[in-house]
Design an enzyme around this catalytic site. Structure first.
Site, PDB file in Angstrom:
ATOM      1  N   ASP A 204       0.473  -6.854   3.389  1.00 33.25           N
ATOM      2  CA  ASP A 204       0.250  -7.084   1.967  1.00 33.25           C
ATOM      3  C   ASP A 204       1.265  -6.270   1.182  1.00 33.25           C
ATOM      4  OD1 ASP A 204      -0.498  -4.425   2.056  1.00 33.25           O
ATOM      5  OD2 ASP A 204      -2.527  -4.734   1.306  1.00 33.25           O
ATOM      6  N   ASP A 206       1.306  -3.363  -1.933  1.00 31.73           N
ATOM      7  CA  ASP A 206       0.419  -2.459  -2.676  1.00 31.73           C
ATOM      8  C   ASP A 206       1.147  -1.868  -3.884  1.00 31.73           C
ATOM      9  OD1 ASP A 206      -1.756  -2.313  -0.491  1.00 31.73           O
ATOM     10  OD2 ASP A 206       0.046  -1.704   0.598  1.00 31.73           O
ATOM     11  N   ASP A 290      -2.358  -5.945  -3.548  1.00 30.27           N
ATOM     12  CA  ASP A 290      -3.358  -5.011  -4.063  1.00 30.27           C
ATOM     13  C   ASP A 290      -2.806  -4.297  -5.280  1.00 30.27           C
ATOM     14  OD1 ASP A 290      -5.288  -5.549  -2.217  1.00 30.27           O
ATOM     15  OD2 ASP A 290      -5.202  -3.610  -1.200  1.00 30.27           O
TER      16      ASP A 290
HETATM   17  N1  DCP Z   1      -5.642   3.296   1.880  1.00 28.26           N
HETATM   18  C1  DCP Z   1      -6.618   4.145   2.316  1.00 28.26           C
HETATM   19  N2  DCP Z   1      -7.916   3.758   2.287  1.00 28.26           N
HETATM   20  C2  DCP Z   1      -8.255   2.532   1.863  1.00 28.26           C
HETATM   21  C3  DCP Z   1      -7.276   1.652   1.432  1.00 28.26           C
HETATM   22  C4  DCP Z   1      -5.964   2.061   1.464  1.00 28.26           C
HETATM   23  O1  DCP Z   1      -6.321   5.261   2.707  1.00 28.26           O
HETATM   24  N3  DCP Z   1      -9.537   2.163   1.870  1.00 28.26           N
HETATM   25  C5  DCP Z   1      -4.235   3.718   1.856  1.00 28.26           C
HETATM   26  C6  DCP Z   1      -3.609   3.933   3.199  1.00 28.26           C
HETATM   27  C7  DCP Z   1      -2.684   2.779   3.378  1.00 28.26           C
HETATM   28  C8  DCP Z   1      -2.384   2.337   1.976  1.00 28.26           C
HETATM   29  O2  DCP Z   1      -3.468   2.749   1.203  1.00 28.26           O
HETATM   30  O3  DCP Z   1      -1.515   3.137   4.047  1.00 28.26           O
HETATM   31  C9  DCP Z   1      -2.170   0.885   1.881  1.00 28.26           C
HETATM   32  O4  DCP Z   1      -3.118   0.155   2.654  1.00 28.26           O
HETATM   33  P1  DCP Z   1      -2.664  -1.010   3.599  1.00 28.26           P
HETATM   34  O5  DCP Z   1      -3.864  -1.451   4.358  1.00 28.26           O
HETATM   35  O6  DCP Z   1      -1.938  -2.037   2.817  1.00 28.26           O
HETATM   36  O7  DCP Z   1      -1.684  -0.285   4.645  1.00 28.26           O
HETATM   37  P2  DCP Z   1      -0.119  -0.292   4.775  1.00 28.26           P
HETATM   38  O8  DCP Z   1       0.516  -0.716   3.493  1.00 28.26           O
HETATM   39  O9  DCP Z   1       0.236   1.039   5.299  1.00 28.26           O
HETATM   40  O10 DCP Z   1       0.128  -1.353   5.913  1.00 28.26           O
HETATM   41  P3  DCP Z   1       0.683  -2.851   5.798  1.00 28.26           P
HETATM   42  O11 DCP Z   1       2.162  -2.699   5.939  1.00 28.26           O
HETATM   43  O12 DCP Z   1       0.071  -3.573   6.954  1.00 28.26           O
HETATM   44  O13 DCP Z   1       0.278  -3.412   4.495  1.00 28.26           O
HETATM   45 MG    MG Z   2       0.075  -2.546   2.573  1.00 25.88          MG
END
Ligand code: DCP
Ligand code: MG
Length: 366
Positions: A204, A206, A290
């Protein structure tokens, strides 16, 4: 065989937030195996096992060279008995038998397919599997009642399971910037999540939105969403308040300073550039986005909390609690000894409060 003197010995800190973890992983053969077992544990609601495998994988990601012998791992933290068994299997046989049998299992395959639907978590997928639903076709035929998110997730299944590229993230960033500037000039948009850590793809995109004047951000999210909707950019959206409290990660955080946290889970309709058009002639694709709005006073904590990786965040909070008697959230840092909140306007300040060396986003890929 390799003699004891020939192997490189590593010295590694035990918390992931004390280490520099770049995307340059010398042990992907091992970390892929451990990550799959972590994922399987998480999908089976075995969070403790999941974290143990994640910690072991993260430790290996931080090593400067490839591990070729078990003797190199002696004395290293984070490697439990089970993880060591998996590592040994991979080093000796090229693959882990447990990983291979997990991958082949009917249950794991079904969990992957079903949780690949936006809006479907491990609990829902597990219930469906117990009712004999293992794939999308069986789900469609079952007559299960789906909520709005799940309906959208099913409708855009292929697009949402296609990794998002950095170029797509940047294109969406421009749209979000335009939306935010149209409804409240002077607002700021920051790209967070994996793309801020330098990842080239993600599941996604963010974003964190704020305004330099405290209080101006109140009521911003509905306006941004309305603008995006009016321009036809949204296929789905759901805005929630205080969603962080309900997150499955970590304990409940101080609630008092959380009343202005807003999060929008959305699916964007992104027009493809000419060269990206496919045989299907579909000129757009669905992308998970998000959006989070934070008051400027909490912005540094929000940026730190939303940059990840998930394990890095978990370890920061564990470090704060266990080593510093502090509570860290995406909103604030509370010092339980002094009984007061510690203000910060940059990530660097937060690391300093925590007594940690500053780790830049590109080295938080634990
Ligand atoms: N995050 C968190 N707790 C949550 C939601 C998010 O700590 N309930 C934080 C940690 C994640 C970041 O927000 O690294 C973004 O969430 P993602 O699930 O989008 O994770 P990533 O961006 O790191 O991975 P991807 O590349 O798969 O989107
Ligand atoms: Mg992400």
């Amino acid at each position: 065989q390799i003699s004891e003197a020939e192997v490189a010995l590593f010295s590694v800190s035990s918390y992931a937030c004390q280490r520099r973890t770049t995307l340059d992983n010398h042990n992907s053969n091992l970390t892929d195996a451990l990550s799959l077992l972590a994922e399987n544990a998480e999908l089976s609601n075995e969070d403790g096992r999941g974290v143990a495998f994640r910690r072991a994988a993260a430790l290996l990601k931080a090593l400067p060279t490839q591990v070729i012998s078990m003797s190199q791992l002696r004395g290293l933290p984070c490697l439990g008995e089970h993880s060591l068994r998996v590592i040994k299997d991979v080093l000796e046989n090229g693959v882990s038998s447990e990983v291979e049998s997990t991958k082949q299992s009917k249950r794991y395959k079904a969990l992957k397919i079903l949780t690949g639907i936006f809006g479907v978590g491990a609990k829902t997928a597990d219930r469906w599997i117990r009712e004999g639903i293992y794939n999308l076709e069986q789900l469609r035929d079952s007559g299960q009642t789906l909520n709005r998110a799940q309906k959208a997730g099913l409708e855009h299944y292929d697009d949402l399971n296609e990794p998002v590229t950095k170029a797509e993230a940047d294109a969406i960033g421009e749209i979000v910037q335009k939306a935010v500037n149209s409804v409240l000039p002077g607002s700021e948009v920051a790209l967070t999540g994996g793309f801020r850590r330098g990842k080239l793809t993600g599941h996604d995109v963010d974003f964190l939105i704020t305004h330099p004047e405290e209080g101006k951000e109140v009521g911003l999210m509905p306006k941004v969403v309305a603008w995006l909707e009016s321009q036809g950019f949204l296929l789905y959206q759901k805005t929630t308040r205080n969603s962080y409290l309900e997150s499955k990660d970590g304990p409940a955080r101080p609630a008092s300073n959380m009343d202005r946290f807003e999060r929008c889970f959305s699916i964007f309709k992104l027009t493809k550039r000419k060269e990206q058009e496919t045989a299907s002639h579909k000129i757009w694709r669905a992308v998970r986005v998000d959006l989070v709005v934070s008051p400027i006073s909490q912005f540094a904590f929000a940026v730190l909390g939303w940059t990840g990786s998930k394990l890095f965040e978990r370890e920061l909070r564990r470090w704060a609690g266990h080593e510093k008697n502090m509570s860290l959230s995406s909103h604030a840092l509370f010092d339980n000894t002094q009984n007061k909140y510690l203000r910060a306007t940059s990530e660097e300040e937060i690391f300093a409060y925590l007594g940690l060396e500053y780790i830049p986003p590109s080295e938080r890929n634990a």
